[in-house]
Every structure is written in structure tokens, then in C-alpha cells.
Write a protein that holds these residues in place. Sequence first.
Motif, PDB file in Angstrom:
ATOM      1  N   ARG A 105     -14.573   5.951  -4.092  1.00  0.00           N
ATOM      2  CA  ARG A 105     -14.089   4.977  -5.087  1.00  0.00           C
ATOM      3  C   ARG A 105     -13.771   5.647  -6.442  1.00  0.00           C
ATOM      4  N   ASN A 106     -14.431   6.783  -6.717  1.00  0.00           N
ATOM      5  CA  ASN A 106     -14.127   7.499  -7.963  1.00  0.00           C
ATOM      6  C   ASN A 106     -12.744   8.142  -7.937  1.00  0.00           C
ATOM      7  N   ARG A 107     -12.210   8.401  -6.761  1.00  0.00           N
ATOM      8  CA  ARG A 107     -10.872   9.022  -6.652  1.00  0.00           C
ATOM      9  C   ARG A 107      -9.812   7.999  -6.236  1.00  0.00           C
ATOM     10  N   ALA A 108     -10.202   7.107  -5.298  1.00  0.00           N
ATOM     11  CA  ALA A 108      -9.222   6.199  -4.683  1.00  0.00           C
ATOM     12  C   ALA A 108      -8.656   5.230  -5.721  1.00  0.00           C
ATOM     13  N   THR A 109      -7.359   4.983  -5.638  1.00  0.00           N
ATOM     14  CA  THR A 109      -6.701   4.078  -6.584  1.00  0.00           C
ATOM     15  C   THR A 109      -6.255   2.802  -5.859  1.00  0.00           C
ATOM     16  N   LEU A 110      -5.980   1.772  -6.660  1.00  0.00           N
ATOM     17  CA  LEU A 110      -5.471   0.524  -6.071  1.00  0.00           C
ATOM     18  C   LEU A 110      -4.065   0.764  -5.502  1.00  0.00           C
ATOM     19  N   GLY A 111      -3.261   1.543  -6.227  1.00  0.00           N
ATOM     20  CA  GLY A 111      -1.907   1.867  -5.748  1.00  0.00           C
ATOM     21  C   GLY A 111      -1.945   2.606  -4.428  1.00  0.00           C
ATOM     22  N   GLY A 112      -2.938   3.466  -4.251  1.00  0.00           N
ATOM     23  CA  GLY A 112      -3.066   4.221  -3.006  1.00  0.00           C
ATOM     24  C   GLY A 112      -3.463   3.337  -1.848  1.00  0.00           C
ATOM     25  N   ASN A 113      -4.339   2.371  -2.106  1.00  0.00           N
ATOM     26  CA  ASN A 113      -4.775   1.462  -1.037  1.00  0.00           C
ATOM     27  C   ASN A 113      -3.606   0.610  -0.554  1.00  0.00           C
ATOM     28  N   VAL A 114      -2.807   0.132  -1.490  1.00  0.00           N
ATOM     29  CA  VAL A 114      -1.648  -0.697  -1.121  1.00  0.00           C
ATOM     30  C   VAL A 114      -0.510   0.191  -0.607  1.00  0.00           C
ATOM     31  N   GLY A 115      -0.319   1.353  -1.252  1.00  0.00           N
ATOM     32  CA  GLY A 115       0.742   2.280  -0.828  1.00  0.00           C
ATOM     33  C   GLY A 115       0.519   2.772   0.592  1.00  0.00           C
ATOM     34  N   ASN A 116      -0.725   2.896   0.983  1.00  0.00           N
ATOM     35  CA  ASN A 116      -1.053   3.333   2.349  1.00  0.00           C
ATOM     36  C   ASN A 116      -0.690   2.250   3.369  1.00  0.00           C
ATOM     37  N   SER A 117      -0.699   0.993   2.888  1.00  0.00           N
ATOM     38  CA  SER A 117      -0.230  -0.169   3.680  1.00  0.00           C
ATOM     39  C   SER A 117      -0.885  -0.284   5.049  1.00  0.00           C
ATOM     40  N   SER A 118      -2.191  -0.047   5.083  1.00  0.00           N
ATOM     41  CA  SER A 118      -2.936  -0.233   6.336  1.00  0.00           C
ATOM     42  C   SER A 118      -3.386  -1.693   6.432  1.00  0.00           C
ATOM     43  N   PRO A 119      -3.377  -2.280   7.643  1.00  0.00           N
ATOM     44  CA  PRO A 119      -3.883  -3.655   7.763  1.00  0.00           C
ATOM     45  C   PRO A 119      -5.379  -3.737   7.435  1.00  0.00           C
ATOM     46  N   ALA A 120      -6.054  -2.560   7.412  1.00  0.00           N
ATOM     47  CA  ALA A 120      -7.493  -2.546   7.124  1.00  0.00           C
ATOM     48  C   ALA A 120      -7.786  -2.240   5.656  1.00  0.00           C
ATOM     49  N   GLY A 121      -6.764  -2.094   4.827  1.00  0.00           N
ATOM     50  CA  GLY A 121      -6.988  -1.800   3.401  1.00  0.00           C
ATOM     51  C   GLY A 121      -7.756  -2.949   2.759  1.00  0.00           C
ATOM     52  N   ASP A 122      -8.932  -2.662   2.237  1.00  0.00           N
ATOM     53  CA  ASP A 122      -9.813  -3.759   1.786  1.00  0.00           C
ATOM     54  C   ASP A 122      -9.302  -4.501   0.556  1.00  0.00           C
ATOM     55  N   SER A 123      -8.508  -3.836  -0.283  1.00  0.00           N
ATOM     56  CA  SER A 123      -8.064  -4.546  -1.495  1.00  0.00           C
ATOM     57  C   SER A 123      -7.008  -5.606  -1.170  1.00  0.00           C
ATOM     58  N   ILE A 124      -6.324  -5.430  -0.039  1.00  0.00           N
ATOM     59  CA  ILE A 124      -5.099  -6.220   0.186  1.00  0.00           C
ATOM     60  C   ILE A 124      -5.375  -7.726   0.375  1.00  0.00           C
ATOM     61  N   PRO A 125      -6.360  -8.136   1.202  1.00  0.00           N
ATOM     62  CA  PRO A 125      -6.630  -9.585   1.292  1.00  0.00           C
ATOM     63  C   PRO A 125      -7.004 -10.184  -0.070  1.00  0.00           C
ATOM     64  N   ALA A 126      -7.734  -9.403  -0.881  1.00  0.00           N
ATOM     65  CA  ALA A 126      -8.106  -9.923  -2.211  1.00  0.00           C
ATOM     66  C   ALA A 126      -6.854 -10.087  -3.070  1.00  0.00           C
ATOM     67  N   LEU A 127      -5.939  -9.117  -2.977  1.00  0.00           N
ATOM     68  CA  LEU A 127      -4.685  -9.239  -3.751  1.00  0.00           C
ATOM     69  C   LEU A 127      -3.874 -10.440  -3.265  1.00  0.00           C
ATOM     70  N   PHE A 128      -3.929 -10.717  -1.955  1.00  0.00           N
ATOM     71  CA  PHE A 128      -3.222 -11.902  -1.427  1.00  0.00           C
ATOM     72  C   PHE A 128      -3.744 -13.176  -2.094  1.00  0.00           C
ATOM     73  N   VAL A 129      -5.069 -13.351  -2.115  1.00  0.00           N
ATOM     74  CA  VAL A 129      -5.576 -14.632  -2.639  1.00  0.00           C
ATOM     75  C   VAL A 129      -5.414 -14.720  -4.156  1.00  0.00           C
ATOM     76  N   LEU A 130      -5.172 -13.580  -4.801  1.00  0.00           N
ATOM     77  CA  LEU A 130      -4.939 -13.594  -6.253  1.00  0.00           C
ATOM     78  C   LEU A 130      -3.436 -13.663  -6.570  1.00  0.00           C
TER      79      LEU A 130
END
Length: 282
Positions: A105-130
Amino acid sequence: MKNLQLIKSDNLSELLELLKKEERKYNIIAGGTDVMVLLKEFLIDPQCLYDVSGLSELKEILVDNDSIEIGSAVTMSDIISDSEVSRYAPVLVSALKEVGSPLIRNRATLGGNVGNSSPAGDSIPALFVLNARVNIVSEGNERSVKIEDFILGPRRNVLEKGEIIKSFVIDKMGTDERSFFLKAGSRNALAISKANLAFRFMLKDNLVKSMNLSFGSVGPVVIKSTMIPQLFIGKKPDPGLIDKSCSLVSEEIKPIDDFRSTAKYRVKVLENLLRKCLDEFC
Ligand SMILES: Cc1cc2nc3c(=O)[nH]c(=O)nc-3n(C[C@H](O)[C@H](O)[C@H](O)COP(=O)(O)OP(=O)(O)OC[C@H]3O[C@@H](n4cnc5c(N)ncnc54)[C@H](O)[C@@H]3O)c2cc1C
């Protein structure tokens, strides 16, 4: 990986200009926690990497009246420790706390989680509901797309050559709204999701006024639930409605068997996660 060039700039315009002219095969890199794994496993084969982690324009968190803008290169740890995000978008903070380990988490970015576009990316469902919007920039151009339109399939998104994610704009949740992020993995830490969900709702006079629900890791992309919110909105939640909504889960998702889990198990796990959230109502 022979002769792989790393290009780093602390100036956004300069980086976008270089990207526009680039004729070689390239990848964007931020924290590198996905890119380094993909390189090591020969799943990508770029000739150069453009490092966006030093761009100050991508590292800001800006709070407005109704929304929060989070730069794509803000690390997960920095988002988690931001008091405004914790207050107004707790579902995102809950999701990011579930990612990997403190080191990741100290290295990983939000852009990287979404840019990776994995269905398992944990930030993505939260971004959906927001109701997140993804701000995309390229030399001389900016555009904004809804998070649900950004991801096209596993590891595929709408970014075109020369474009990068600049930031995400998310709703500020009201003080009368509640939210959850729940994840099932194979162990308690460092586990990629077998199934996860993000849930945001508001009750007024015991009736459901609004509900946003999304499921991750149970289809080629994160899935926004439509049937379950439709079932609840305007009604007083009761055990019968909760049973009915759990039985709708299998109609909304498209899980697959893979090395992490079976489709059947994923349906069961997601029904259980949903029940855990909905039991809060009663
Ligand atoms: C041990 C381990 C555990 C993990 N656990 C989890 C987990 O529990 N949950 C989870 O969701 N993920 C997990 N991950 C995956 C990873 O950490 C996350 O996806 C992370 O958010 C990626 O961010 P990054 O900055 O490191 O991205 P990078 O690796 O730098 O990039 C990832 C992708 O995004 C693209 N990219 C990055 N920034 C931009 C930008 N600004 N514009 C356009 N494209 C961009 C890159 O080109 C690349 O395709 C784990 C990884 C490891 C190694």
C-alpha cells in the motif's frame, strides 16, 4: 526485458509530449507493484517505461463542496491516512485497507489499481458506488469517463496511445449515508479477492432512500447491481426482502472457475457477504 529504458519526469506537459512522440512499445508505471510482476512473468514486453510517480499534478487530493478529486499517483497509504477521504468516502478507505500489505500500500497507487483493470482490483467496486469519474489527459487534451465505462474487460481499458489517468473525482458521501466494503480472499492478508462488494445506502424514516451496490471478482469486469437496489428503494427492509435480494445475486454476476476459486463457491460467498451488509438494516 533487455535494454528496457525508464523515462521519468517531474513535469506533466513534458511527459505527455514525450508520450505523444513515442514510437516504441511502452508502459506507464506508477508504484510498479503490478508492472514489475507482469515484466517478471513476461506478460508484457515494453521497450520503455514512463514513470508517472514523480508528477506533482497527479499526487494531490482536492476537496470540493460535493466531490473529492484524488490524483492517480497518490499512494493507497496516503489516501487511507487522509482525514477528508476517511470522513467523506469511507468505503474507499475500507477497500484500500484490504489491499496487499502495508508495504504494497505504500507503493501502490489508485491509478495503478484502476489502470491494471483487473476484475479483482479492490478499489474498483468502491469507486463504482462513489460514482467515480476518471480524468484522462494527453498532450493538449483532457476527457472524463465514468468508471464503469473506463474498464472494457480483464486488463483492458479505454486509454489510447499517449493518454494517462490524471485523477478520479468521487462523490462526497452525506453524513446520513452508510457504506461497507467486504472481501473474501484465501487468507487474511496479501490475498487477491475471490469475491468482494461495495455497498452504500441511505435510510430515511425507515425506508431505503438510495442504494449503490457493486460486485468485484465475479465477472470479467466489476458489476454494478441494478436489480437489488430496485428491489429495496422506497421500501422498509425486512428479512423477506433480504432473502429475495440474496437470491438475485446469481442472476447479476458472471463468475468463472479459476485457480483461486470455483464459480459456485463465488456465488455462495457473495450471497453471504451481501447478507452480512443487509443484516445491518434489521
Ligand atoms: C503481493 C501483492 C499483493 C497484492 N494485493 C492486492 C490486493 O489485495 N488487492 C488489489 O486490488 N491489488 C493487489 N495487488 C495488485 C497491485 O498492488 C495493485 O493493483 C496496485 O494498485 C497497482 O498500483 P501501482 O501504482 O503499483 O501500479 P503499477 O504496477 O505501476 O501499474 C499498474 C497498471 O496501471 C497502469 N498505470 C499506472 N498508473 C497509471 C496512470 N496514471 N495512467 C495510466 N495507466 C497507469 C500501468 O501501466 C499498469 O498497466 C497486489 C500486488 C502484489 C505484488
